[in-house]
Design a protein around this motif. Structure first.
Motif, PDB file in Angstrom:
ATOM      1  N   PHE A 281       0.828  -1.210   0.000  1.00 32.74           N
ATOM      2  CA  PHE A 281       0.000   0.000   0.000  1.00 32.74           C
ATOM      3  C   PHE A 281       0.860   1.257   0.000  1.00 32.74           C
ATOM      4  O   PHE A 281       0.445   2.299  -0.501  1.00 32.74           O
ATOM      5  CB  PHE A 281      -0.923  -0.008   1.222  1.00 32.74           C
ATOM      6  N   ASN A 282       2.067   1.155   0.561  1.00 34.51           N
ATOM      7  CA  ASN A 282       2.957   2.322   0.678  1.00 34.51           C
ATOM      8  C   ASN A 282       4.156   2.231  -0.256  1.00 34.51           C
ATOM      9  O   ASN A 282       5.200   2.833   0.007  1.00 34.51           O
ATOM     10  CB  ASN A 282       3.443   2.452   2.120  1.00 34.51           C
ATOM     11  N   THR A 283       4.029   1.486  -1.352  1.00 33.87           N
ATOM     12  CA  THR A 283       5.137   1.356  -2.285  1.00 33.87           C
ATOM     13  C   THR A 283       5.663   2.721  -2.715  1.00 33.87           C
ATOM     14  O   THR A 283       4.888   3.664  -2.906  1.00 33.87           O
ATOM     15  CB  THR A 283       4.718   0.543  -3.525  1.00 33.87           C
ATOM     16  N   ALA A 284       6.981   2.842  -2.793  1.00 35.19           N
ATOM     17  CA  ALA A 284       7.690   4.080  -3.162  1.00 35.19           C
ATOM     18  C   ALA A 284       7.851   5.044  -1.998  1.00 35.19           C
ATOM     19  O   ALA A 284       8.433   6.120  -2.150  1.00 35.19           O
ATOM     20  CB  ALA A 284       7.045   4.804  -4.343  1.00 35.19           C
ATOM     21  N   ASN A 285       7.363   4.683  -0.817  1.00 39.78           N
ATOM     22  CA  ASN A 285       7.537   5.538   0.356  1.00 39.78           C
ATOM     23  C   ASN A 285       8.811   5.174   1.113  1.00 39.78           C
ATOM     24  O   ASN A 285       9.355   4.078   0.965  1.00 39.78           O
ATOM     25  CB  ASN A 285       6.340   5.406   1.305  1.00 39.78           C
ATOM     26  N   GLU A 286       9.251   6.104   1.943  1.00 35.41           N
ATOM     27  CA  GLU A 286      10.415   5.860   2.793  1.00 35.41           C
ATOM     28  C   GLU A 286       9.960   5.220   4.101  1.00 35.41           C
ATOM     29  O   GLU A 286       8.922   5.570   4.643  1.00 35.41           O
ATOM     30  CB  GLU A 286      11.157   7.167   3.070  1.00 35.41           C
ATOM     31  N   PHE A 287      10.752   4.267   4.592  1.00 35.19           N
ATOM     32  CA  PHE A 287      10.421   3.552   5.822  1.00 35.19           C
ATOM     33  C   PHE A 287      11.602   3.569   6.775  1.00 35.19           C
ATOM     34  O   PHE A 287      12.741   3.826   6.372  1.00 35.19           O
ATOM     35  CB  PHE A 287      10.101   2.073   5.528  1.00 35.19           C
ATOM     36  N   ASP A 288      11.316   3.256   8.019  1.00 46.52           N
ATOM     37  CA  ASP A 288      12.348   2.805   8.945  1.00 46.52           C
ATOM     38  C   ASP A 288      11.748   1.630   9.704  1.00 46.52           C
ATOM     39  O   ASP A 288      10.533   1.400   9.668  1.00 46.52           O
ATOM     40  CB  ASP A 288      12.833   3.922   9.886  1.00 46.52           C
ATOM     41  N   PHE A 335      15.080   3.755   4.543  1.00 45.23           N
ATOM     42  CA  PHE A 335      15.219   3.130   3.231  1.00 45.23           C
ATOM     43  C   PHE A 335      13.870   3.217   2.528  1.00 45.23           C
ATOM     44  O   PHE A 335      12.838   3.488   3.150  1.00 45.23           O
ATOM     45  CB  PHE A 335      15.654   1.666   3.367  1.00 45.23           C
ATOM     46  N   LYS A 336      13.866   2.985   1.242  1.00 45.78           N
ATOM     47  CA  LYS A 336      12.620   2.955   0.481  1.00 45.78           C
ATOM     48  C   LYS A 336      12.293   1.518   0.084  1.00 45.78           C
ATOM     49  O   LYS A 336      13.189   0.693  -0.070  1.00 45.78           O
ATOM     50  CB  LYS A 336      12.717   3.832  -0.775  1.00 45.78           C
ATOM     51  N   MET A 337      10.998   1.257  -0.062  1.00 49.09           N
ATOM     52  CA  MET A 337      10.548  -0.060  -0.488  1.00 49.09           C
ATOM     53  C   MET A 337       9.677   0.083  -1.733  1.00 49.09           C
ATOM     54  O   MET A 337       8.822   0.969  -1.809  1.00 49.09           O
ATOM     55  CB  MET A 337       9.747  -0.747   0.622  1.00 49.09           C
ATOM     56  N   TYR A 338       9.932  -0.793  -2.702  1.00 42.92           N
ATOM     57  CA  TYR A 338       9.153  -0.803  -3.943  1.00 42.92           C
ATOM     58  C   TYR A 338       8.667  -2.210  -4.241  1.00 42.92           C
ATOM     59  O   TYR A 338       9.388  -3.189  -4.014  1.00 42.92           O
ATOM     60  CB  TYR A 338      10.003  -0.334  -5.127  1.00 42.92           C
ATOM     61  N   LEU A 339       7.465  -2.309  -4.772  1.00 43.51           N
ATOM     62  CA  LEU A 339       7.024  -3.575  -5.342  1.00 43.51           C
ATOM     63  C   LEU A 339       7.877  -3.854  -6.573  1.00 43.51           C
ATOM     64  O   LEU A 339       8.160  -2.941  -7.355  1.00 43.51           O
ATOM     65  CB  LEU A 339       5.544  -3.492  -5.753  1.00 43.51           C
ATOM     66  N   SER A 340       8.289  -5.081  -6.753  1.00 41.26           N
ATOM     67  CA  SER A 340       9.086  -5.406  -7.942  1.00 41.26           C
ATOM     68  C   SER A 340       8.219  -5.425  -9.190  1.00 41.26           C
ATOM     69  O   SER A 340       8.724  -5.364 -10.304  1.00 41.26           O
ATOM     70  CB  SER A 340       9.760  -6.770  -7.773  1.00 41.26           C
ATOM     71  N   ASN A 341       6.906  -5.471  -8.978  1.00 42.57           N
ATOM     72  CA  ASN A 341       5.962  -5.457 -10.080  1.00 42.57           C
ATOM     73  C   ASN A 341       4.768  -4.592  -9.661  1.00 42.57           C
ATOM     74  O   ASN A 341       4.046  -4.948  -8.729  1.00 42.57           O
ATOM     75  CB  ASN A 341       5.498  -6.888 -10.374  1.00 42.57           C
ATOM     76  N   PRO A 342       4.547  -3.444 -10.310  1.00 44.17           N
ATOM     77  CA  PRO A 342       3.472  -2.546  -9.863  1.00 44.17           C
ATOM     78  C   PRO A 342       2.091  -3.182  -9.923  1.00 44.17           C
ATOM     79  O   PRO A 342       1.174  -2.753  -9.214  1.00 44.17           O
ATOM     80  CB  PRO A 342       3.575  -1.354 -10.830  1.00 44.17           C
ATOM     81  N   SER A 343       1.909  -4.219 -10.744  1.00 42.05           N
ATOM     82  CA  SER A 343       0.600  -4.864 -10.881  1.00 42.05           C
ATOM     83  C   SER A 343       0.135  -5.527  -9.587  1.00 42.05           C
ATOM     84  O   SER A 343      -1.055  -5.816  -9.422  1.00 42.05           O
ATOM     85  CB  SER A 343       0.641  -5.918 -11.994  1.00 42.05           C
ATOM     86  N   LEU A 344       1.056  -5.782  -8.676  1.00 45.12           N
ATOM     87  CA  LEU A 344       0.680  -6.373  -7.393  1.00 45.12           C
ATOM     88  C   LEU A 344      -0.245  -5.441  -6.608  1.00 45.12           C
ATOM     89  O   LEU A 344      -1.071  -5.899  -5.816  1.00 45.12           O
ATOM     90  CB  LEU A 344       1.930  -6.683  -6.563  1.00 45.12           C
ATOM     91  N   TYR A 345      -0.095  -4.140  -6.818  1.00 48.23           N
ATOM     92  CA  TYR A 345      -0.957  -3.178  -6.106  1.00 48.23           C
ATOM     93  C   TYR A 345      -2.418  -3.364  -6.502  1.00 48.23           C
ATOM     94  O   TYR A 345      -3.312  -3.418  -5.647  1.00 48.23           O
ATOM     95  CB  TYR A 345      -0.505  -1.740  -6.394  1.00 48.23           C
ATOM     96  N   ALA A 346      -2.678  -3.462  -7.807  1.00 44.15           N
ATOM     97  CA  ALA A 346      -4.052  -3.653  -8.280  1.00 44.15           C
ATOM     98  C   ALA A 346      -4.636  -4.957  -7.768  1.00 44.15           C
ATOM     99  O   ALA A 346      -5.836  -5.055  -7.502  1.00 44.15           O
ATOM    100  CB  ALA A 346      -4.098  -3.627  -9.809  1.00 44.15           C
ATOM    101  N   THR A 366       7.105   3.393  -8.875  1.00 43.08           N
ATOM    102  CA  THR A 366       7.346   1.958  -8.711  1.00 43.08           C
ATOM    103  C   THR A 366       7.599   1.294 -10.060  1.00 43.08           C
ATOM    104  O   THR A 366       8.507   0.466 -10.205  1.00 43.08           O
ATOM    105  CB  THR A 366       6.136   1.292  -8.022  1.00 43.08           C
ATOM    106  N   ALA A 367       6.796   1.662 -11.073  1.00 35.88           N
ATOM    107  CA  ALA A 367       6.948   1.078 -12.408  1.00 35.88           C
ATOM    108  C   ALA A 367       8.306   1.408 -13.007  1.00 35.88           C
ATOM    109  O   ALA A 367       8.946   0.554 -13.636  1.00 35.88           O
ATOM    110  CB  ALA A 367       5.829   1.570 -13.326  1.00 35.88           C
ATOM    111  N   ILE A 368       8.768   2.642 -12.819  1.00 40.68           N
ATOM    112  CA  ILE A 368      10.066   3.025 -13.370  1.00 40.68           C
ATOM    113  C   ILE A 368      11.196   2.325 -12.639  1.00 40.68           C
ATOM    114  O   ILE A 368      12.158   1.841 -13.254  1.00 40.68           O
ATOM    115  CB  ILE A 368      10.217   4.566 -13.344  1.00 40.68           C
ATOM    116  N   TYR A 369      11.097   2.209 -11.321  1.00 39.18           N
ATOM    117  CA  TYR A 369      12.096   1.441 -10.582  1.00 39.18           C
ATOM    118  C   TYR A 369      12.097  -0.019 -11.048  1.00 39.18           C
ATOM    119  O   TYR A 369      13.144  -0.658 -11.128  1.00 39.18           O
ATOM    120  CB  TYR A 369      11.846   1.515  -9.075  1.00 39.18           C
ATOM    121  N   ALA A 370      10.910  -0.543 -11.364  1.00 36.16           N
ATOM    122  CA  ALA A 370      10.809  -1.939 -11.805  1.00 36.16           C
ATOM    123  C   ALA A 370      11.587  -2.176 -13.092  1.00 36.16           C
ATOM    124  O   ALA A 370      12.147  -3.264 -13.297  1.00 36.16           O
ATOM    125  CB  ALA A 370       9.342  -2.327 -11.996  1.00 36.16           C
TER     126      ALA A 370
END
Length: 474
Positions: A281-288, A335-346, A366-370
């Protein structure tokens, strides 16, 4: 009395899986599927018999590994290899439980009616379900020098670790990622939307593929973000109507509830699921770690381990941070976290519309990082200091100093308001970068602002070019 699976039943199953023994061709369902562009890179590894190595095909679920193996089998048949010299076995099938690789191989030879292993091609699909597979495979490679072994598995990092650890000099790894946007355009036969152009980057004219129809390309880019990571789903309107059923149940749930627990002995799968849902749900956000623990309800000491598990399944990617000077932090706090595949969000939540700017910004990032994640020779970073942040930074392999910077925006406003790109401009000035890239919705222009050449490029064409350049370099 409990009956055991008989040898004859195993032989029948092997004969059933190897359709081409009787038809001299793979099944029509596989033959009709378009070959992925990665096939042309994978095929030579299989055909090369001069190197006595097994090929290990890795990648997440449903990206086309099994299909690629069948396309490879068809290629072998077309090149004159006898169909009965080609064996395919799905290791995860329950009928093969407790049967070792070598015993399976011998059963397969018996099933073909050919006891001679010389010049055979043997495919083991989903090999991670066999305990100590790497040891057994290494033994086969050493014992049957004239046989080519090709295996596949869905837990990429776990497979790669075991491959590197036990298969040094015996295995060749190949990672098949989710579809890139470049492949999406190719597989949908939309190449007519793209045209070769140029781009001024770092003071040099670079080849850059532009589009002849920005609106249509953006529509497909959004469709790619929602559904495009999986080859079968982009051709199925029914699956797209209910991605939660077809993607979540068949991909996410199997990985979280079956694959990872079986590989790593995870006991609390619901805890792992909560963490993944929070990241998704928070893909592309910064976390700790503190914040992730608080948000997901997972104990802090488990989060790092769980993230490693999720990365091993190719579900997420953790991106490290650098400061304003491009230096990495000795202690990783954020650090940041991204889904390796943006389609997982849908799949977990809901498909996004092109007008949903708030969520679309994160999914575009997320898609561009992918697209960049497909480059195993490149590690992207993001920069964050005080109130400043740059979305993606490239460091020189030798000096580890910043050599380029990218700001990912799903908006055209910054073309008119470059003064709002304060963080990007400050980062460029600090690191003596004369140029920077900023993505847009559909605007492609270049301007100089405060001594920095800013190249604005539409997100969709940028994603297309990264994917194309990655495959060209491979």
């Amino acid at each position: 009395m409990v009956e055991k699976i008989s040898k004859s039943q195993v032989l029948e199953r092997i004969q059933f899986e190897n359709y081409w023994w009787h038809n001299n061709s793979i099944e029509d369902d596989y033959n009709e599927m378009q070959r992925r562009l990665y096939f042309d890179i994978f095929k030579p590894m299989v055909l090369d018999r001069s190197v006595k190595r097994a090929v290990v095909l890795m990648g997440p679920r449903r990206v086309g590994k099994t299909v690629m193996l069948h396309h490879t089998i068809q290629e072998l048949i077309e090149q004159g290899i006898s169909a009965r010299k080609i064996v395919f076995i799905t290791v995860e099938n329950p009928i093969y439980t407790n049967i070792g690789l070598e015993e399976l191989f011998k059963y397969a030879l018996e099933a073909t009616g050919n006891q001679d292993a010389k010049d055979c091609y043997v495919f083991f699909d989903e090999i991670q379900y066999l305990k100590d597979w790497e040891v057994h495979l290494k033994t086969l490679v050493d014992s049957y020098r004239s046989t080519k072994f090709i295996v596949s598995g869905s837990a990429a990092a776990a497979l790669k670790f075991k491959s590197n650890e036990s298969g040094a000099g015996r295995f060749t790894d190949f990672l098949l990622p989710p579809l890139t946007f470049y492949e999406y355009i190719h597989i949908n036969r939309l190449q007519h939307l793209m045209v070769e152009s140029t781009l001024l980057w770092k003071g040099k004219e670079q080849v850059f593929h532009d589009t002849v129809n920005s609106q249509l390309l953006n529509e497909h880019f959004v469709k790619y973000i929602n559904f495009g990571g999986y080859p079968e789903i982009i051709f199925s309107p029914q699956m797209q109507k209910n991605p939660g059923r077809y993607i979540k149940q068949d991909i996410v749930d199997k990985v979280l509830l079956r694959d990872l627990p079986s590989l790593y002995g995870i006991k609390d799968v619901q805890e792992l699921n909560r963490l993944f849902t929070t990241i998704c749900f928070n893909t592309a956000n910064e976390f700790d770690y503190e914040e992730l623990s608080r948000t997901s309800g997972v104990k802090k000491h488990l989060i790092k381990t769980y993230i490693e598990y999720l990365e091993s399944a190719f579900l997420v990617k953790k991106i490290s941070r650098v400061d304003q000077s491009g230096k990495r932090f000795k202690r990783e706090v954020k650090f940041k976290m991204y889904l390796s595949n943006p389609s997982l969000y849908a799949a977990l939540f809901t498909p996004l519309a092109i007008t949903d700017e708030k969520r679309m910004g994160n999914l575009v990032e997320t898609a561009i990082y992918a697209q960049w994640m497909h480059r195993d020779w490149f590690n992207p970073y993001y920069a964050h200091w005080g109130k400043g942040e740059v979305d993606m930074v490239g460091l020189d392999d030798g000096s580890l100093k910043p050599v380029w910077a990218l700001e990912i925006k799903w908006s055209n406003r910054y073309v008119e308001k470059p003064n709002e790109l304060k963080s990007l401009l400050a980062f460029c000035t600090k690191n003596n970068l004369s140029s920077a890239l900023v993505t847009t919705i559909d605007s492609k222009v270049q301007q100089e602002y405060k001594g920095v050449q800013i190249q604005y490029v539409p997100c969709a064409t940028y994603a297309y070019n990264v994917g194309k350049n990655t495959l060209d370099k491979k």
